[in-house]
Design a protein around this motif. Structure first.
Motif, mmCIF file in Angstrom:
data_model
loop_
_atom_site.group_PDB
_atom_site.id
_atom_site.type_symbol
_atom_site.label_atom_id
_atom_site.label_comp_id
_atom_site.label_asym_id
_atom_site.label_seq_id
_atom_site.Cartn_x
_atom_site.Cartn_y
_atom_site.Cartn_z
ATOM 1 N N GLY A 85 0.810 -1.208 0.000
ATOM 2 C CA GLY A 85 0.000 0.000 0.000
ATOM 3 C C GLY A 85 0.844 1.259 0.000
ATOM 4 O O GLY A 85 0.573 2.212 -0.736
ATOM 5 N N ALA B 89 -3.266 -4.587 -1.575
ATOM 6 C CA ALA B 89 -2.612 -3.415 -1.000
ATOM 7 C C ALA B 89 -3.461 -2.925 0.164
ATOM 8 O O ALA B 89 -4.680 -2.754 0.023
ATOM 9 C CB ALA B 89 -2.466 -2.318 -2.050
ATOM 10 N N PHE C 197 -2.221 2.779 1.859
ATOM 11 C CA PHE C 197 -2.171 3.503 0.589
ATOM 12 C C PHE C 197 -2.648 4.941 0.768
ATOM 13 O O PHE C 197 -1.971 5.895 0.379
ATOM 14 C CB PHE C 197 -3.029 2.781 -0.450
ATOM 15 C CG PHE C 197 -3.207 3.539 -1.738
ATOM 16 C CD1 PHE C 197 -2.212 3.541 -2.698
ATOM 17 C CD2 PHE C 197 -4.372 4.256 -1.978
ATOM 18 C CE1 PHE C 197 -2.364 4.251 -3.889
ATOM 19 C CE2 PHE C 197 -4.544 4.965 -3.158
ATOM 20 C CZ PHE C 197 -3.536 4.963 -4.122
#
Length: 360
Positions: free
Chosen positions: A197, A325, A330
């Motif tokens: 991420g 992810a 992220f």
């Protein structure tokens, strides 16, 4: 870097001088520090006898984005809309719970979600010498177990014990530095999910929202599905290559290099004289991508000798479930990169970010 003859550090209460940690040595803050798996109990964040420093504001108090405004948020390192902005201290120190000493819980501050404490009420550990609130224990579900020392409540001292050699680029070549992407029970590693991420957010900014081509092998196999989901298809793609200590960048140089973070400073590796875009990776993840390790091509037969433990390879996850992810890793990384202010990149925060209006 530590100089020759350096000693391990120890932290003491700023009020009475009582030592509140075992001797510890500094390492880079793990990229997965704030990103775990929801409704899961996690192990300790830090290795024994180590500590790291979080340079960003972290912890309570929190203020809503619409109360703070873009300019004040930017001063605290947030460049895109979030639900709330931390107004906690900078440079908080994190250690493994087992390295804490002379600390006792403050019962009225031990709030949590369901299975432990999460620090929502502020420091919940007091110095046994003077009762000063100096640290926060965090071990609730979804959190890596850790003790966070408040920088204004502790002082760093020399323990008098000789320090081991500080981690350096050479450590990435050790087999035990590699972090496999699969846990022994067959699940994807939470550390890998967070690392992906974080790396994906850097990749989005480094490429300017352009499609990419990944190098064949582990990078394409493990990162490919997530990259395809977040970056648009179509030509002309940006080329991505793997490089780092002992791994020369491909020639000609790809548009973006995947490189490791230094295990002590956290700074990304760069080729000498190179100023091109790089995407920093968790050093243990990078080490695995470069050298996945040995897998025996021949089945073993017979009985293990007495006293030898089995060392099976973890079963791979089902093929229909590619490495994901970590969504919050992220988004949290993306909003902390100044490049997210580019209108062309705002779609990522809108399409994949957490809902600013509802996320606590």
């Amino acid at each position: 870097m530590r100089s020759e003859g350096a000693c391990l550090d120890v932290f003491a209460c700023a009020g009475c001088g009582t030592e509140v940690t075992a001797p510890v040595s500094r390492v880079a803050l793990p990229v997965h520090t704030h990103h775990g798996g929801w409704e899961e109990l996690h192990p300790a964040l830090m290795e024994p006898a180590t500590y790291a420093v979080e340079p960003r504001p972290s912890g309570p108090p929190w203020r809503r984005w619409d109360e703070v405004g873009e300019e004040e948020a930017a001063r605290r390192g947030i460049y895109g809309p979030v639900f709330s902005v931390s107004f906690g201290a900078r440079n908080r120190i994190v250690i493994a719970p087992g390295d804490s000493r002379s600390l006792t819980l403050i019962p009225e501050r031990c709030d949590g979600y369901c299975r432990g404490v999460d620090g929502r009420s502020g420091p919940n550990l007091a110095c046994t010498g003077c009762g000063r609130a100096v640290a926060t224990r965090m071990d609730d579900c979804g959190l890596w177990q850790a003790v966070w020392l408040e920088p204004g409540e502790v002082v760093r001292r020399s323990s008098g014990l000789p320090a081991v050699a500080p981690p350096d680029w050479d450590d990435l070549r050790r087999a035990d530095h590699r972090v496999p992407p699969v846990e022994p029970d067959g699940r994807w590693s939470r550390r890998w999910e967070a690392a992906l991420g974080v790396a994906l957010a850097h990749l989005v900014v480094a490429t300017g929202d352009r499609p990419v081509t990944l190098p064949a092998g582990p990078v394409a196999e493990l990162f490919g599905p997530a990259v395809e989901r977040h970056l648009p298809p179509g030509p002309p793609p940006c080329s991505v290559g793997l490089a780092g200590p002992g791994v020369r960048p491909p020639l000609p140089r790809p548009d973006v290099l995947l490189v490791p973070r230094h295990p002590l400073t956290g700074d990304p590796w760069r080729p000498p004289g190179d100023e091109g875009p790089v995407v920093p990776l968790d050093s243990g993840v990078w080490a695995y991508l470069v050298r996945p390790g040995e897998t025996s091509p021949m089945p073993a037969t017979g009985v293990l000798p007495a006293g030898v433990l089995r060392d099976d390879y973890p079963p791979p996850p089902d093929s229909w479930y590619p490495l994901p992810a970590h969504a919050r890793a992220f988004d949290d990384t993306l909003v902390r990169l100044p490049g997210v202010r580019d209108p062309a990149l705002r779609r990522h925060h809108e399409a994949y970010g957490w809902d600013v209006a509802r996320t606590p």
